[in-house]
Design a protein around this motif. Structure first.
Motif, mmCIF file in Angstrom:
data_model
loop_
_atom_site.group_PDB
_atom_site.id
_atom_site.type_symbol
_atom_site.label_atom_id
_atom_site.label_comp_id
_atom_site.label_asym_id
_atom_site.label_seq_id
_atom_site.Cartn_x
_atom_site.Cartn_y
_atom_site.Cartn_z
ATOM 1 N N LEU A 87 43.011 -48.761 -48.150
ATOM 2 C CA LEU A 87 41.733 -48.667 -48.846
ATOM 3 C C LEU A 87 41.530 -47.333 -49.547
ATOM 4 O O LEU A 87 40.743 -47.247 -50.494
ATOM 5 C CB LEU A 87 40.594 -48.913 -47.853
ATOM 6 N N SER A 88 42.227 -46.286 -49.109
ATOM 7 C CA SER A 88 42.054 -44.976 -49.737
ATOM 8 C C SER A 88 42.846 -44.844 -51.029
ATOM 9 O O SER A 88 42.699 -43.860 -51.755
ATOM 10 C CB SER A 88 42.452 -43.850 -48.772
ATOM 11 N N SER A 89 43.668 -45.835 -51.324
ATOM 12 C CA SER A 89 44.374 -45.873 -52.608
ATOM 13 C C SER A 89 43.536 -46.662 -53.609
ATOM 14 O O SER A 89 42.893 -47.645 -53.234
ATOM 15 C CB SER A 89 45.739 -46.553 -52.453
ATOM 16 N N ASP A 90 43.542 -46.244 -54.846
ATOM 17 C CA ASP A 90 42.904 -47.033 -55.901
ATOM 18 C C ASP A 90 43.527 -48.422 -55.833
ATOM 19 O O ASP A 90 44.740 -48.581 -56.005
ATOM 20 C CB ASP A 90 43.170 -46.379 -57.256
ATOM 21 N N ARG A 91 42.727 -49.452 -55.540
ATOM 22 C CA ARG A 91 43.306 -50.752 -55.206
ATOM 23 C C ARG A 91 44.156 -51.350 -56.315
ATOM 24 O O ARG A 91 45.062 -52.136 -56.046
ATOM 25 C CB ARG A 91 42.221 -51.737 -54.777
ATOM 26 N N ILE A 92 43.892 -50.994 -57.561
ATOM 27 C CA ILE A 92 44.654 -51.598 -58.652
ATOM 28 C C ILE A 92 46.063 -51.020 -58.740
ATOM 29 O O ILE A 92 46.944 -51.588 -59.382
ATOM 30 C CB ILE A 92 43.915 -51.421 -59.997
ATOM 31 N N LYS A 93 46.280 -49.901 -58.061
ATOM 32 C CA LYS A 93 47.589 -49.250 -58.110
ATOM 33 C C LYS A 93 48.434 -49.626 -56.905
ATOM 34 O O LYS A 93 47.924 -49.997 -55.856
ATOM 35 C CB LYS A 93 47.412 -47.728 -58.163
ATOM 36 N N ASP A 94 49.757 -49.499 -57.068
ATOM 37 C CA ASP A 94 50.665 -49.668 -55.938
ATOM 38 C C ASP A 94 50.528 -48.456 -55.008
ATOM 39 O O ASP A 94 50.113 -47.374 -55.430
ATOM 40 C CB ASP A 94 52.113 -49.745 -56.416
ATOM 41 N N TYR A 95 50.860 -48.639 -53.736
ATOM 42 C CA TYR A 95 50.910 -47.480 -52.848
ATOM 43 C C TYR A 95 52.112 -47.604 -51.923
ATOM 44 O O TYR A 95 52.623 -48.709 -51.683
ATOM 45 C CB TYR A 95 49.606 -47.296 -52.060
ATOM 46 N N THR A 96 52.567 -46.480 -51.406
ATOM 47 C CA THR A 96 53.762 -46.429 -50.567
ATOM 48 C C THR A 96 53.372 -46.490 -49.095
ATOM 49 O O THR A 96 52.531 -45.721 -48.628
ATOM 50 C CB THR A 96 54.559 -45.147 -50.834
ATOM 51 N N PHE A 97 53.992 -47.408 -48.386
ATOM 52 C CA PHE A 97 53.755 -47.541 -46.946
ATOM 53 C C PHE A 97 54.529 -46.443 -46.234
ATOM 54 O O PHE A 97 55.760 -46.419 -46.235
ATOM 55 C CB PHE A 97 54.225 -48.922 -46.471
ATOM 56 N N ASP A 98 53.787 -45.512 -45.624
ATOM 57 C CA ASP A 98 54.399 -44.344 -44.985
ATOM 58 C C ASP A 98 53.666 -44.085 -43.674
ATOM 59 O O ASP A 98 52.589 -43.489 -43.652
ATOM 60 C CB ASP A 98 54.288 -43.130 -45.918
ATOM 61 N N CYS A 99 54.262 -44.529 -42.560
ATOM 62 C CA CYS A 99 53.599 -44.415 -41.259
ATOM 63 C C CYS A 99 53.327 -42.963 -40.883
ATOM 64 O O CYS A 99 52.273 -42.651 -40.317
ATOM 65 C CB CYS A 99 54.459 -45.082 -40.182
ATOM 66 N N ASP A 100 54.271 -42.072 -41.191
ATOM 67 C CA ASP A 100 54.080 -40.662 -40.831
ATOM 68 C C ASP A 100 52.837 -40.094 -41.513
ATOM 69 O O ASP A 100 52.031 -39.400 -40.887
ATOM 70 C CB ASP A 100 55.310 -39.839 -41.222
ATOM 71 N N ARG A 101 52.682 -40.379 -42.790
ATOM 72 C CA ARG A 101 51.543 -39.837 -43.522
ATOM 73 C C ARG A 101 50.242 -40.471 -43.052
ATOM 74 O O ARG A 101 49.236 -39.781 -42.839
ATOM 75 C CB ARG A 101 51.714 -40.070 -45.022
ATOM 76 N N MET A 102 50.228 -41.802 -42.877
ATOM 77 C CA MET A 102 48.969 -42.469 -42.545
ATOM 78 C C MET A 102 48.481 -42.126 -41.136
ATOM 79 O O MET A 102 47.294 -42.222 -40.845
ATOM 80 C CB MET A 102 49.080 -43.990 -42.721
ATOM 81 N N LEU A 103 49.402 -41.680 -40.246
ATOM 82 C CA LEU A 103 49.015 -41.353 -38.883
ATOM 83 C C LEU A 103 48.764 -39.863 -38.671
ATOM 84 O O LEU A 103 48.423 -39.441 -37.560
ATOM 85 C CB LEU A 103 50.091 -41.834 -37.901
ATOM 86 N N ALA A 104 48.922 -39.078 -39.735
ATOM 87 C CA ALA A 104 48.706 -37.632 -39.613
ATOM 88 C C ALA A 104 47.249 -37.341 -39.273
ATOM 89 O O ALA A 104 46.334 -38.028 -39.735
ATOM 90 C CB ALA A 104 49.093 -36.935 -40.913
ATOM 91 N N LEU A 107 33.494 -52.414 -55.838
ATOM 92 C CA LEU A 107 34.519 -52.773 -54.858
ATOM 93 C C LEU A 107 35.713 -51.823 -54.934
ATOM 94 O O LEU A 107 36.857 -52.202 -54.686
ATOM 95 C CB LEU A 107 34.953 -54.229 -55.058
ATOM 96 N N GLU A 108 35.418 -50.583 -55.275
ATOM 97 C CA GLU A 108 36.441 -49.520 -55.304
ATOM 98 C C GLU A 108 36.287 -48.712 -54.020
ATOM 99 O O GLU A 108 35.589 -47.703 -53.952
ATOM 100 C CB GLU A 108 36.254 -48.639 -56.540
ATOM 101 N N PHE A 109 36.952 -49.175 -52.983
ATOM 102 C CA PHE A 109 36.717 -48.606 -51.660
ATOM 103 C C PHE A 109 37.365 -47.247 -51.475
ATOM 104 O O PHE A 109 37.029 -46.534 -50.520
ATOM 105 C CB PHE A 109 37.168 -49.603 -50.592
ATOM 106 N N HIS A 110 38.242 -46.867 -52.403
ATOM 107 C CA HIS A 110 38.797 -45.514 -52.304
ATOM 108 C C HIS A 110 37.726 -44.466 -52.563
ATOM 109 O O HIS A 110 37.861 -43.319 -52.124
ATOM 110 C CB HIS A 110 39.983 -45.338 -53.259
ATOM 111 N N ARG A 111 36.656 -44.854 -53.234
ATOM 112 C CA ARG A 111 35.552 -43.907 -53.440
ATOM 113 C C ARG A 111 34.746 -43.724 -52.144
ATOM 114 O O ARG A 111 34.245 -42.631 -51.870
ATOM 115 C CB ARG A 111 34.657 -44.377 -54.583
ATOM 116 N N LEU A 112 34.633 -44.760 -51.363
ATOM 117 C CA LEU A 112 33.975 -44.636 -50.065
ATOM 118 C C LEU A 112 34.837 -43.817 -49.106
ATOM 119 O O LEU A 112 34.316 -42.954 -48.380
ATOM 120 C CB LEU A 112 33.685 -46.024 -49.481
ATOM 121 N N THR A 113 36.147 -44.049 -49.094
ATOM 122 C CA THR A 113 37.014 -43.244 -48.214
ATOM 123 C C THR A 113 36.991 -41.777 -48.639
ATOM 124 O O THR A 113 36.981 -40.882 -47.785
ATOM 125 C CB THR A 113 38.467 -43.755 -48.212
#
Length: 539
Positions: free
Chosen positions: A400-417, A477-483
């Motif tokens: 949700l913290s990525s602009d939803r229209i864009k692709d994002y990279t799944f990175d467990c290390d970064r998301m769990l920091a 519905l741009e939830f990256h703005r809420l995050t």
């Protein structure tokens, strides 16, 4: 209640109207040089004089401690600590943190959309998470929200699947569909039996229908177990399978023919909505009925639009579907409008999103090369976090913290920091506040605020922006703005925590700072809950 920034904008707009005799947007924004900056005078003849006149005409004495015109006509505005304290008290006394309910409309949210007899994969991750956030935010605003999980549970493939089940296929979602597909591709006799099963299914043969139902019901149970694990609001009662529209498809075709919106194209019945062309400039067809007499996806989608508008009485339709489906949905909406099934009073919106990528920048794949299984992604996040609440929250926040229209990279290390723009960082801010209250043996504190430090002032500004952030999230519905907002709250709270002693401060400053902590915790908890993320008291 509007937030304090909206109040300031309204008062400046009224002053601009008085000075210029016309409607002028104050163009109010946050500023590094003051709390807010208004640029509305720029572009007006004698901009600096206009700005000075606006300041003179504006009713700002109870809000601002300092207002000045700078440069060619910028208006810098700094709110008074007393005004912030009053607005904080109102927000803290409100169970909804100042977020007013809106005039309710009925909103249908179409999301997740898995297929019966197949494992859920990474492609379902984003639709499920984004759709769940949309449901939560819109319900919080006071809308009537109808969840519609468009389950793929009908079509010619089910002849193949039922026949595979009859012949001993094990209903294991990891292998069932692939095994049936492999048999269909290599065994011509099986192909013929599968085609006969399609006819039996379509004509209501009791044995075949019972077998089909067993596949669908078992699929629903498996899918619901994934939703329960994810902590999303989808229930079994929200399944709206394609099979539910099958009796309406003849009527869709008949009515479109009567409206002269279909024509034959090489044996198929197609709609050609205005404005859609091929690369060669020819009209682009939307296949409603295929040449073999079967129905295309468009027919089911059109039947769904009619049902949602006519039966569910929806005034807003949200389709949380990947970006590649943009043209298909636009064409379906165009045909529905032309047919009168999507009136001007109803908004139909494609809530598009990009793909989940691996570290190589390509579509995320499993070790075997296929699409990554959703259950494996969930398990990895939870295992790496060592805690289901933290792991699931990290996974959702990363999406949700990525602009939803864009692709994002799944990175467990970064998301769990526990540092940076992550769920654990925000959750840790909440935990830190809970720790303050435990150490001080403090219960509920009164909503009494006395701001004495710039860090308190900065935190107050962030907290009071919550209502407008929620309103914008519900509309765009741009939830990256809420995050991003929640991250700013956590960062600003951390600065406050480091600069302003809480438990050791003398009263009434101590009580005020505890009230700020309490309001911060509520804001983080409420905001994260609207994203489907829990806020623990300990980590």
């Amino acid at each position: 209640m509007a937030d304090i920034g909206e109040e300031l904008r309204d008062r400046l707009a009224a002053a601009f109207g008085t000075v210029t005799g016309s409607t002028v947007d104050p163009v109010l924004r946050r500023s590094r040089h003051a709390d807010f900056q208004a640029d509305g005078a720029l572009g007006q003849p004698g901009a600096r004089s206009v700005a000075a006149a606006v300041v003179e005409a504006a009713d700002l004495a109870d809000l601002c401690g300092d207002v000045r015109v700078v440069g060619p006509g910028f208006i810098n505005l700094t709110l008074s600590d007393a005004a912030l304290a009053e607005w904080l008290a109102v927000a803290a006394a409100d169970a909804r943190l100042g977020v007013s309910t809106v005039e309710s409309e009925t909103v249908v949210v179409d999301y997740s959309g898995p297929n019966a007899a197949k494992e859920m994969h990474v492609g379902h991750l984003r639709s499920t998470i984004i759709g769940d956030a949309a449901v939560r935010v819109l319900e919080y605003q006071g809308h009537t929200v109808i969840r519609q999980n468009h389950l793929g549970d009908w079509g010619t493939n089910f002849g193949m699947l039922v026949e595979h089940l009859v012949e001993g296929g094990e209903l294991d979602f990891a292998t069932f569909y692939a095994a049936a597909r492999q048999k269909f591709a290599t065994d011509t006799a099986f192909q013929e039996r599968a085609r006969r099963r399609v006819l039996l299914l379509q004509t209501g043969d009791p044995e075949t229908v019972a077998l089909w139902r067993s596949i669908v019901e078992t699929s629903r149970g498996y899918i619901q177990s994934v939703y329960d694990r994810m902590g999303v609001r989808l229930l079994e009662s929200d399944f709206a399978g394609e099979s539910g529209y099958r009796d309406a498809l003849d009527g869709v075709v008949d009515d479109l023919l009567a409206l002269d919106l279909l024509r034959d194209s090489d044996g198929a019945l197609c709609a050609f909505p205005d404005g859609f062309t091929t690369r060669d400039g020819a009209p682009l067809p939307l296949i409603v009925r295929k040449r073999d007499g079967g129905y295309g996806y468009a027919a089911t989608d059109l039947a769904a639009v009619r049902h949602r508008v006519d039966e569910l009485k929806a005034t807003r339709l949200l389709y949380v579907v990947g970006a590649p489906q943009r043209q298909h949905l636009e064409m379906v909406f165009a045909v529905a409008r032309a047919a009168g099934w999507l009136p001007p009073t109803v908004r139909a919106e494609h809530v598009a999103f990009g793909s989940v990528l691996g570290a190589d920048g390509k579509m995320l794949r499993s070790r075997t090369g296929g699409a990554s299984k959703l259950t494996e992604l969930l398990a990895e996040a939870v295992e790496r976090a060592g805690n289901a609440t933290i792991g699931m929250g990290a996974l959702k926040y990363a999406d949700l913290s990525s602009d939803r229209i864009k692709d994002y990279t799944f990175d467990c290390d970064r998301m769990l920091a526990t540092t940076g723009d992550t769920a654990p960082y925000l959750q840790y801010a909440h935990v830190r506040i809970a720790s303050i209250f435990r150490r001080g043996e403090v219960g509920e504190v009164p909503a009494a605020f006395l701001l004495t430090h710039p860090a308190e002032h900065a935190l107050a500004l962030e907290l009071l922006a919550f209502p407008s952030v929620i309103a914008r999230a519900a509309e765009t519905l741009e939830f990256h703005r809420l995050t991003a907002y929640l991250h700013d709250v956590a960062v600003t709270f951390t600065a406050f925590f480091e600069k302003c002693p809480v438990l050791k401060a003398p009263d009434p400053v101590r009580t005020s700072r505890l009230a700020l902590c309490q309001l911060t915790a509520r804001t983080l908890s409420t905001g994260l809950d609207l994203l489907g993320i829990a806020t623990p008291d300990r980590m």
